[in-house]
Write a protein that holds these residues in place. Structure first.
Motif, PDB file in Angstrom:
ATOM      1  N   PHE A   8     -20.100   0.853 -24.214  1.00 37.68           N
ATOM      2  CA  PHE A   8     -18.660   1.028 -24.003  1.00 37.68           C
ATOM      3  C   PHE A   8     -17.896   1.254 -25.310  1.00 37.68           C
ATOM      4  CE2 PHE A   8     -19.029  -1.615 -19.878  1.00 37.68           C
ATOM      5  CZ  PHE A   8     -19.259  -0.461 -19.138  1.00 37.68           C
ATOM      6  N   LEU A  11     -14.528   2.895 -25.032  1.00 36.87           N
ATOM      7  CA  LEU A  11     -13.480   2.287 -24.212  1.00 36.87           C
ATOM      8  C   LEU A  11     -12.507   1.473 -25.046  1.00 36.87           C
ATOM      9  CD1 LEU A  11     -15.289   0.881 -21.037  1.00 36.87           C
ATOM     10  CD2 LEU A  11     -13.955   2.986 -21.231  1.00 36.87           C
ATOM     11  N   ASP A  97      -8.159   2.419 -21.497  1.00 30.68           N
ATOM     12  CA  ASP A  97      -9.007   2.623 -20.321  1.00 30.68           C
ATOM     13  C   ASP A  97      -8.891   1.485 -19.319  1.00 30.68           C
ATOM     14  OD1 ASP A  97     -10.709   5.081 -21.143  1.00 30.68           O
ATOM     15  OD2 ASP A  97     -10.805   3.759 -22.883  1.00 30.68           O
ATOM     16  N   VAL A  98      -8.735   0.270 -19.831  1.00 28.42           N
ATOM     17  CA  VAL A  98      -8.716  -0.918 -18.975  1.00 28.42           C
ATOM     18  C   VAL A  98      -7.585  -1.832 -19.435  1.00 28.42           C
ATOM     19  CG1 VAL A  98     -10.010  -2.932 -18.147  1.00 28.42           C
ATOM     20  CG2 VAL A  98     -11.215  -0.784 -18.633  1.00 28.42           C
ATOM     21  N   ARG A 124      -4.970   7.082 -15.344  1.00 26.94           N
ATOM     22  CA  ARG A 124      -6.412   6.853 -15.487  1.00 26.94           C
ATOM     23  C   ARG A 124      -6.735   5.395 -15.815  1.00 26.94           C
ATOM     24  NH1 ARG A 124     -10.263  10.402 -16.266  1.00 26.94           N
ATOM     25  NH2 ARG A 124     -11.171   9.226 -18.005  1.00 26.94           N
ATOM     26  N   VAL A 126      -7.586   1.605 -15.529  1.00 27.25           N
ATOM     27  CA  VAL A 126      -8.131   0.617 -14.593  1.00 27.25           C
ATOM     28  C   VAL A 126      -7.406  -0.697 -14.852  1.00 27.25           C
ATOM     29  CG1 VAL A 126     -10.160  -0.723 -13.931  1.00 27.25           C
ATOM     30  CG2 VAL A 126     -10.378   1.731 -14.403  1.00 27.25           C
ATOM     31  N   LEU A 192     -14.454   1.934 -13.153  1.00 30.16           N
ATOM     32  CA  LEU A 192     -14.737   2.938 -14.184  1.00 30.16           C
ATOM     33  C   LEU A 192     -15.732   3.976 -13.660  1.00 30.16           C
ATOM     34  CD1 LEU A 192     -15.004   0.638 -17.338  1.00 30.16           C
ATOM     35  CD2 LEU A 192     -13.233   2.358 -16.897  1.00 30.16           C
ATOM     36  N   ARG A 195     -13.832   6.236 -11.522  1.00 25.66           N
ATOM     37  CA  ARG A 195     -13.012   7.134 -12.334  1.00 25.66           C
ATOM     38  C   ARG A 195     -13.828   8.307 -12.876  1.00 25.66           C
ATOM     39  NH1 ARG A 195      -9.987   5.312 -17.872  1.00 25.66           N
ATOM     40  NH2 ARG A 195     -12.082   5.728 -18.668  1.00 25.66           N
ATOM     41  N   GLU A 196     -15.104   8.045 -13.180  1.00 27.13           N
ATOM     42  CA  GLU A 196     -15.967   9.129 -13.639  1.00 27.13           C
ATOM     43  C   GLU A 196     -16.105  10.213 -12.574  1.00 27.13           C
ATOM     44  OE1 GLU A 196     -17.776   9.621 -16.689  1.00 27.13           O
ATOM     45  OE2 GLU A 196     -16.162   8.231 -17.240  1.00 27.13           O
ATOM     46  N   GLY A 201      -7.627   6.252 -12.162  1.00 26.92           N
ATOM     47  CA  GLY A 201      -7.778   4.827 -12.416  1.00 26.92           C
ATOM     48  C   GLY A 201      -7.679   4.046 -11.117  1.00 26.92           C
TER      49      GLY A 201
END
Length: 411
Positions: A8, A11, A97-98, A124, A126, A192, A195-196, A201
């Motif tokens: 990660f 991220l 990202d998160v 996007r 999360v 995640l 999301r890929e 998100g």
């Protein structure tokens, strides 16, 4: 941050939380390489930093609680009660990202840290939410700690008795939080993965109550199936004398787990190992049903047998027998546990005087390495660096510091 490449490493995680499950989920992501930016209130920071002083916990000069949950993160001290603090949070989340939070649900909107606000800024993102009792219902806004929402409310606390006349047992510190962090981590990586595939998100979450129910699921499912619950029995009256613990000559307990399906296979071997050959000719103990009927007499006999040797000696006697056993460990045993070290359960820790190891997140992914564990940050230690990454000049950072919006050791 550590430059070594991990799963990660690409991220960025923004964490706004304390006490302990939400932050512990961020710790796991950091172990796997994520850049975790922890937002803390200027001044005392995360209140978990100060809990090691509680008199009922082990005493040490090192803040071991913060070392464990804060490791490998970057601390930004930022007052989200100010408009400028909220604007800075939004700038951070724009490319994150998160986002992880366990702030009370009513507080999130006031601080601009609610899902609607942040997902509008970054579709996007999360958004990972952790609560005491879930997102809906009358108790959604109730405060909860693992001692209440996980341990007491789930029925685990009532179940953890070795004697029906004794009060319920208290849970070890943060045990429910660390288990709950795993479920929140699982929800995050699932989102995640989605999301890929979709590019979007999402909102994920968990709670102390949900995790407590999952931990106690065998007994809750029994209740849901209308099962009849039997009273808790004293150890000396346990149904299965070969599935309890015995006190050894060194005052350490030794656990035997010989389930009914295996007792016929191992009974002769067991009686030989515990040096009680008379058990083999005693009709009270020559079958599972007989041992069940005469459980109290057998426990009394085995109590006497196990009292003759130390727990470590018994472990050696049972080695290779096929009978499952364990010394009932104490936390103080862990630093000397070579099995934990060999399997990466205890790992090396950098940057903490007099502390060389820490507890790793409890899984591995073949072909992926975890980031080397490093010390937990001081409050606001990385404020300047992170704000510079957002494009702020030093003069602007100095102004925000003077206004009390941010805190940093520099400027």
């Amino acid at each position: 941050m550590n430059s070594e490449e991990s799963l990660f490493s690409h991220l960025r995680v923004v964490e706004v939380g304390s006490f302990v499950a939400g932050p512990a989920a961020a710790t796991i992501l950091g172990d796997l390489g994520a850049d975790v930016v922890k937002i803390e209130q200027p001044g005392q920071g995360d209140l978990w930093r100060h809990q090691h002083r509680r008199p009922e916990l082990p005493q040490a000069t090192t803040n071991y609680l913060w070392l464990l949950t804060g490791r490998g993160k970057r601390s930004v001290a930022m007052d989200l009660k100010t408009p400028e603090g909220r604007q800075l949070l939004h700038r951070l989340c724009r490319d994150a990202d998160v986002f992880i939070t366990n702030l009370p649900l009513p507080v999130r909107g006031a601080l601009g840290a609610d899902h609607q606000t942040l997902s509008t800024i970054n579709p996007r993102l999360v958004y990972a939410s952790f609560t005491g009792y879930g997102e809906v219902g009358e108790e959604r806004d109730e405060a909860g700690f693992d001692t209440t929402g996980w341990w007491a409310r789930s029925g685990l606390m009532d179940q953890a008795r070795s004697d029906p006349d004794m009060p319920p047992a208290k849970a070890p510190a943060a045990s429910g939080d660390h288990l709950s962090a795993l479920s929140l981590f699982g929800a995050i990586v699932s989102a995640l993965y989605r999301r890929e595939r979709t590019g979007a998100g999402g909102y994920v979450g968990s709670s102390l109550l949900a995790n407590g129910a999952w931990q106690n699921a065998v007994y809750i499912q029994a209740a849901l199936a209308g099962a009849e619950f039997r009273p808790i029995r004293r150890r000396s009256e346990s149904w299965n004398p070969l599935n309890i613990h015995y006190l050894c000559s060194d005052d350490r307990w030794f656990m035997i787990t010989l389930n009914p399906a295996h007792q016929a296979l191992h009974w002769t071997k067991f009686a030989t190992i515990v040096e009680c050959p008379d058990l083999l000719s005693d009709k009270r103990f020559n079958s599972y049903d007989a041992r069940l009927q005469h459980n109290v007499e057998l426990i009394r006999r085995l109590d006497e047998a196990f009292s003759r040797r130390t727990a470590a000696d018994w472990k050696l006697h049972f080695k290779g027998s096929g009978i499952v056993t364990s010394i009932v460990a104490r936390a103080e045993d862990a630093p000397h546990d070579e099995q934990m070290k060999a399997n990466g359960i205890l790992v090396e820790l950098d940057g903490v005087p007099d502390v060389t190891m820490t507890v790793a997140s409890p899984f591995f992914i073949q072909g992926e390495s975890k980031r080397r564990a490093s010390r937990a940050p001081d409050v606001g230690e990385h404020t300047n660096a992170v704000l510079r990454e957002l494009g702020l000049r030093d003069s602007e950072i100095a102004r925000l510091k003077l206004a009390g919006v941010v805190q940093s050791p520099e400027i």
